[in-house]
Design a protein around this motif. Structure first.
Motif, PDB file in Angstrom:
ATOM      1  N   MET A  19      -0.923   9.032   1.955  1.00  0.00           N
ATOM      2  CA  MET A  19      -2.253   8.725   2.433  1.00  0.00           C
ATOM      3  C   MET A  19      -3.229   7.918   3.123  1.00  0.00           C
ATOM      4  O   MET A  19      -2.674   6.258   2.561  1.00  0.00           O
ATOM      5  N   ARG A  20      -3.403   7.876   4.841  1.00  0.00           N
ATOM      6  CA  ARG A  20      -3.395   6.327   5.614  1.00  0.00           C
ATOM      7  C   ARG A  20      -4.818   6.269   4.451  1.00  0.00           C
ATOM      8  O   ARG A  20      -5.556   6.400   4.785  1.00  0.00           O
ATOM      9  N   GLU A  21      -5.339   4.061   4.490  1.00  0.00           N
ATOM     10  CA  GLU A  21      -6.448   4.075   4.125  1.00  0.00           C
ATOM     11  C   GLU A  21      -7.569   4.336   5.755  1.00  0.00           C
ATOM     12  O   GLU A  21      -7.342   4.975   6.580  1.00  0.00           O
ATOM     13  N   LEU A  22      -9.281   4.467   5.459  1.00  0.00           N
ATOM     14  CA  LEU A  22      -9.536   5.414   6.024  1.00  0.00           C
ATOM     15  C   LEU A  22      -9.914   4.315   6.802  1.00  0.00           C
ATOM     16  O   LEU A  22     -10.563   4.446   8.246  1.00  0.00           O
ATOM     17  N   LYS A  23     -10.022   2.747   6.688  1.00  0.00           N
ATOM     18  CA  LYS A  23      -9.848   1.619   7.957  1.00  0.00           C
ATOM     19  C   LYS A  23      -9.642   2.050   8.796  1.00  0.00           C
ATOM     20  O   LYS A  23      -9.637   1.883  10.147  1.00  0.00           O
ATOM     21  N   GLU A  24      -8.391   2.278   9.060  1.00  0.00           N
ATOM     22  CA  GLU A  24      -7.380   2.775   9.917  1.00  0.00           C
ATOM     23  C   GLU A  24      -7.520   3.716  10.795  1.00  0.00           C
ATOM     24  O   GLU A  24      -7.034   3.945  11.786  1.00  0.00           O
ATOM     25  N   ILE A  25      -8.044   4.811   9.278  1.00  0.00           N
ATOM     26  CA  ILE A  25      -8.365   6.111  10.471  1.00  0.00           C
ATOM     27  C   ILE A  25      -9.273   5.943  11.498  1.00  0.00           C
ATOM     28  O   ILE A  25      -9.438   6.903  12.487  1.00  0.00           O
ATOM     29  N   ASN A  26     -11.028   4.853  10.996  1.00  0.00           N
ATOM     30  CA  ASN A  26     -11.275   4.984  11.509  1.00  0.00           C
ATOM     31  C   ASN A  26     -11.690   4.488  12.507  1.00  0.00           C
ATOM     32  O   ASN A  26     -11.618   4.347  13.978  1.00  0.00           O
ATOM     33  N   ARG A  27     -10.092   3.183  13.031  1.00  0.00           N
ATOM     34  CA  ARG A  27      -9.980   2.683  14.201  1.00  0.00           C
ATOM     35  C   ARG A  27      -9.087   3.087  15.396  1.00  0.00           C
ATOM     36  O   ARG A  27      -9.895   3.327  15.969  1.00  0.00           O
ATOM     37  N   ASP A  28      -8.109   4.127  15.030  1.00  0.00           N
ATOM     38  CA  ASP A  28      -7.751   5.163  15.008  1.00  0.00           C
ATOM     39  C   ASP A  28      -9.005   6.172  16.527  1.00  0.00           C
ATOM     40  O   ASP A  28      -8.385   6.169  17.250  1.00  0.00           O
ATOM     41  N   LEU A  29     -10.136   6.649  15.274  1.00  0.00           N
ATOM     42  CA  LEU A  29     -10.812   7.637  15.801  1.00  0.00           C
ATOM     43  C   LEU A  29     -11.805   6.975  16.770  1.00  0.00           C
ATOM     44  O   LEU A  29     -11.715   7.463  17.920  1.00  0.00           O
TER      45      LEU A  29
END
Length: 263
Positions: A1-11
């Motif tokens: 599972m990806r890290e939250l920081k990376e997900i938020n960046r993509d969002l």
């Protein structure tokens, strides 16, 4: 599972991309409306809703289908609003005898152009907390006309609205003056026989109570005819036409009027 920081960046990147696409979409809506105006093409023939339904069909198996449908509806409404802003920088005030079609046409324009809808009679009913026929019965017509004038004054800050006025609103010159400050006034007309067919089952027409016949309607229409025509910027006949035909004619007439005012 990806890290939250990376997900938020993509969002964040996704949000920016969506905003750019939405800006492009609305710009194209404006461009399309200008092309329609320039080419004197029908304004209300719009396939955007049908096209939107086709686009969403490809995602019908998505777990977010309901949310996507809601977003699409919002985008379509925004596109209509952008189009109406390209057409008019004023309100549209509908006047005419009771039963001429003011409320019906107002609702149709609201749906097709995403303009706000204002019904002066409804404002009075809400303010007085009683039906118009009861206002006439308890306080008389003069009191009602006073309420009507006060309601029209309160419309001074209206923008991008279709204003449906009562049948006798333009008898008072002050009402015409106040409407013209913010609107172009459109007179809707119909034959007395048409009027009777539209209002004969209504008990919300106090002036016609006990006089629901063609002869009385014709007489009252004749008394008001000069007031209507003097107030009107354009006149639209509604007999034997579909709602789309009436509104298309109305819009095209207002576009022409706006062009003439610029000369």
């Amino acid at each position: 599972m990806r890290e939250l920081k990376e997900i938020n960046r993509d969002l964040e990147l996704s949000n920016q991309n969506m905003l750019e696409l939405l800006h492009q979409h609305l710009s194209l809506k404006a461009e399309a409306m200008e092309a329609k105006k320039e080419g004197r093409l029908p304004i209300l023939e719009d396939q955007s809703k049908m096209d939107g339904e086709k686009r969403i069909t490809g995602l019908k198996d998505s777990p977010y289908e309901e949310e996507l449908q809601e977003i699409l509806h919002t985008i379509e409404t925004a596109g209509k609003r952008v189009g109406s802003k390209c057409l008019f920088d004023f309100n549209i005030a509908l006047i005419g005898f009771m039963g001429a079609g003011k409320s019906t046409i107002s609702r149709y324009l609201k749906d097709k152009l995403a303009m706000e809808e204002v019904d002066v009679d409804a404002m009075i009913v809400k303010d007085q907390n009683m039906a118009i026929k009861d206002i006439f019965a308890e306080h008389g017509e003069e009191y009602f006309r006073k309420c009507e004038s006060e309601a029209i004054i309160r419309l001074k800050d209206c923008r991008q609205s279709v204003i449906s006025c009562g049948g006798g609103a333009v008898i008072r010159e002050e009402n015409v003056t106040n409407l013209k400050k913010i609107s172009r006034i459109v007179l809707l007309t119909a034959a007395p026989e048409t009027i009777l067919s539209r209002v004969k089952t209504s008990d919300e027409r106090p002036i016609l109570n006990g006089n629901m016949n063609v002869e009385f309607i014709k007489e009252l229409m004749a008394e008001r005819a000069d007031y209507y025509r003097k107030a009107a910027d354009i006149i639209i006949e509604t007999d034997h036409k579909t709602m789309n035909q009436i509104c298309e004619e109305l819009i095209q007439a207002l576009i022409l009027l706006k062009e003439q005012e610029k000369k």
